[in-house]
Design an enzyme around this catalytic site. Structure first.
Site, PDB file in Angstrom:
ATOM      1  N   GLN A 298      37.635  85.525  56.431  1.00  0.00           N
ATOM      2  CA  GLN A 298      36.563  86.499  56.664  1.00  0.00           C
ATOM      3  C   GLN A 298      37.083  87.919  56.464  1.00  0.00           C
ATOM      4  O   GLN A 298      38.210  88.220  56.840  1.00  0.00           O
ATOM      5  CB  GLN A 298      36.042  86.346  58.096  1.00  0.00           C
ATOM      6  CG  GLN A 298      35.444  84.973  58.387  1.00  0.00           C
ATOM      7  CD  GLN A 298      34.011  84.836  57.903  1.00  0.00           C
ATOM      8  OE1 GLN A 298      33.431  85.763  57.357  1.00  0.00           O
ATOM      9  NE2 GLN A 298      33.443  83.662  58.097  1.00  0.00           N
TER      10      GLN A 298
ATOM     11  N   CYS B 175      26.092  82.882  55.940  1.00  0.00           N
ATOM     12  CA  CYS B 175      26.037  84.270  55.449  1.00  0.00           C
ATOM     13  C   CYS B 175      24.855  84.419  54.497  1.00  0.00           C
ATOM     14  O   CYS B 175      24.723  85.422  53.808  1.00  0.00           O
ATOM     15  CB  CYS B 175      27.355  84.662  54.794  1.00  0.00           C
ATOM     16  SG  CYS B 175      27.877  83.527  53.513  1.00  0.00           S
TER      17      CYS B 175
HETATM   18  N1  SAH Z   1      34.598  78.348  57.926  1.00  0.00           N
HETATM   19  C1  SAH Z   1      35.522  79.127  57.142  1.00  0.00           C
HETATM   20  C2  SAH Z   1      35.125  79.279  55.692  1.00  0.00           C
HETATM   21  C3  SAH Z   1      33.699  79.677  55.407  1.00  0.00           C
HETATM   22  S1  SAH Z   1      33.383  80.230  53.760  1.00  0.00           S
HETATM   23  C4  SAH Z   1      35.775  80.472  57.776  1.00  0.00           C
HETATM   24  O1  SAH Z   1      35.038  80.902  58.675  1.00  0.00           O
HETATM   25  O2  SAH Z   1      36.744  81.125  57.416  1.00  0.00           O
HETATM   26  C5  SAH Z   1      32.838  78.818  52.946  1.00  0.00           C
HETATM   27  C6  SAH Z   1      33.930  77.863  52.549  1.00  0.00           C
HETATM   28  O3  SAH Z   1      33.296  76.779  51.892  1.00  0.00           O
HETATM   29  C7  SAH Z   1      34.968  78.413  51.574  1.00  0.00           C
HETATM   30  O4  SAH Z   1      36.259  78.195  52.111  1.00  0.00           O
HETATM   31  C8  SAH Z   1      34.760  77.592  50.297  1.00  0.00           C
HETATM   32  O5  SAH Z   1      35.970  77.315  49.614  1.00  0.00           O
HETATM   33  C9  SAH Z   1      34.158  76.319  50.853  1.00  0.00           C
HETATM   34  N2  SAH Z   1      33.329  75.519  49.933  1.00  0.00           N
HETATM   35  C10 SAH Z   1      32.508  75.953  48.942  1.00  0.00           C
HETATM   36  N3  SAH Z   1      31.863  74.917  48.385  1.00  0.00           N
HETATM   37  C11 SAH Z   1      32.267  73.799  49.035  1.00  0.00           C
HETATM   38  C12 SAH Z   1      31.948  72.408  48.927  1.00  0.00           C
HETATM   39  N4  SAH Z   1      31.070  71.987  48.028  1.00  0.00           N
HETATM   40  N5  SAH Z   1      32.541  71.548  49.762  1.00  0.00           N
HETATM   41  C13 SAH Z   1      33.428  71.979  50.694  1.00  0.00           C
HETATM   42  N6  SAH Z   1      33.771  73.276  50.853  1.00  0.00           N
HETATM   43  C14 SAH Z   1      33.204  74.176  50.030  1.00  0.00           C
END
Ligand code: SAH
Length: 382
Positions: free
Chosen positions: A210, A335
């Site tokens: 983040q 988001c």
């Molecule tokens: N929960 C974490 C990340 C949120 S951002 C935090 O708060 O830091 C969203 C995340 O989803 C990213 O890390 C991205 O790599 C992942 N992502 C995107 N598409 C995805 C999919 N199809 N399956 C699993 N993860 C995915």
């Protein structure tokens, strides 16, 4: 906040010129419009909404007098607009960008020209830990050949001792994506550490983390509080990134599984479990929808599922499998509140009810809104 001169060209702060109070009010109203029949929780705003971005990018170009300057790409163009200061970026990171810009000539680091495909330094990408104050510098370059590397590193570290690692990232692609695939660590470990909600995290350059750590703690605390964990639950953390939510929640849960598509992020997550001595959590590198389908097929169940998808939201495959798995609680962090509404409506049609909806301001001065929705299975409400 004084109006930024390049706000329009930059496009980053769409809410420039509005008071922070007004922004917060508008964001809550936006959520209320999306959820007309819900009583929303009071919006969680920032106390100090400035300089919150702990992730900063800069591009480079040369002016008519052959002086290198740093800035940002004008939207849909190859033109770099000079940017000297920014009200939402962390101050020290901005200073490092200025230092590097000044050092470029001496170390023969020509700014990369996207049209001509000439030059060396394409971007600088910086990340800073909130508690650790450690800084990662990623030099996005067109070639790993950097003869003045050692002298450059020495001078940069002397000027900014807070830098704990420097990485070269190779990006020759014709794209606006900042980071390329190949990397070479030229100083330090290639990671920075940070602490959120009492857990320690190691973060590498290409994992999601983040951008607003101050407010991330507020968001995570709220989301985990809303999950009502007692220590007995099995928990699934989907779209888990480097494992932040799952790791923090694992202190109050029996067992946690984290699922994430990005292999680098999963490597960080596994390391983070070790750093925090958490033995009740494991991580799986997989598309979240594929994982959910497989888990539902094998009758795997969880008490609580966290989901934190990208702005585009989740998929019908994910949601239909989630409904089959029937966790008692779903904590949906988003988001992209519009795609969240779409996804939550699916869950409402399939046996879930909304418990709470909570807006959190992760991105002051921009139009982006973060929202947590907590749902329970209708027949399990006590
Ligand atoms: N929960 C974490 C990340 C949120 S951002 C935090 O708060 O830091 C969203 C995340 O989803 C990213 O890390 C991205 O790599 C992942 N992502 C995107 N598409 C995805 C999919 N199809 N399956 C699993 N993860 C995915």
């Amino acid at each position: 906040m004084e109006k930024c001169k390049i706000a329009k060209l930059c496009g980053g702060c769409q809410l420039q010129g509005q008071s922070y109070e007004q922004q917060v009010k508008d964001k809550q109203e936006y959520l209320q419009k999306l959820w007309p029949n819900q009583r929303l929780q009071p919006f969680l705003a920032m106390e100090d909404p400035y300089h919150y971005r702990h992730k900063v990018y800069a591009a480079f170009a040369m002016d008519k007098k052959k002086q290198t300057y740093s800035g940002i790409f004008q939207a849909n163009s190859h033109k770099v607009i000079a940017k000297d200061c920014c009200d939402i970026e962390e101050m020290q990171l901005q200073q490092i960008v200025q230092t590097i810009t000044k050092m470029m000539k001496k170390y023969r680091m020509m700014p990369y020209d996207e049209d001509k495909e000439t030059g060396f330094l394409r971007y600088v990408y910086l990340r800073k830990g909130y508690v650790s104050q450690e800084v990662m510098v990623v030099l996005v370059v067109s070639s790993f050949v950097f003869p003045a590397k050692n002298a450059f590193i020495d001078e940069l570290l002397e000027k900014h001792p807070c830098i704990s690692t420097i990485v070269l990232n190779l990006n020759r692609r014709h794209t606006s994506i900042v980071l390329g695939e190949k990397e070479k660590v030229i100083y330090g470990s290639g990671h920075i550490q940070d602490t959120l909600c009492g857990c320690h995290f190691q973060i590498s350059s290409r994992s999601f983390y983040q951008v607003n750590p101050r407010q991330t703690e507020v968001l995570y605390q709220k989301a985990i509080e809303m999950a009502n964990l007692t220590g007995k639950e099995t928990v699934l953390d989907t779209y888990c990134g480097i494992g932040t939510i799952g790791l923090i929640a694992s202190k109050q849960a029996k067992e946690v599984i984290g699922v994430e598509l990005n292999q680098e992020a999963i490597k960080d997550a596994i390391r983070n479990a070790k750093i925090n001595h958490r033995k009740n959590i494991r991580f799986i590198a997989k598309d979240a929808s594929v994982y959910m389908q497989e888990a539902a097929e094998h009758q795997v169940t969880f008490d609580v599922v966290f989901m934190d998808p990208p702005r585009t939201g989740s998929t019908v495959e994910f949601l239909s499998s989630l409904v089959k798995m029937a966790p008692k609680r779903v904590v949906y962090i988003s988001c992209g509140p519009d795609t969240q509404v779409r996804d939550v409506k699916y869950l409402l049609k399939h046996g879930y009810v909304i418990q709470k909806i909570q807006g959190v301001d992760m991105f002051p001065f921009t139009r982006h809104v973060e929202c947590v929705a907590v749902l329970s299975l209708e027949n399990t409400i006590q």
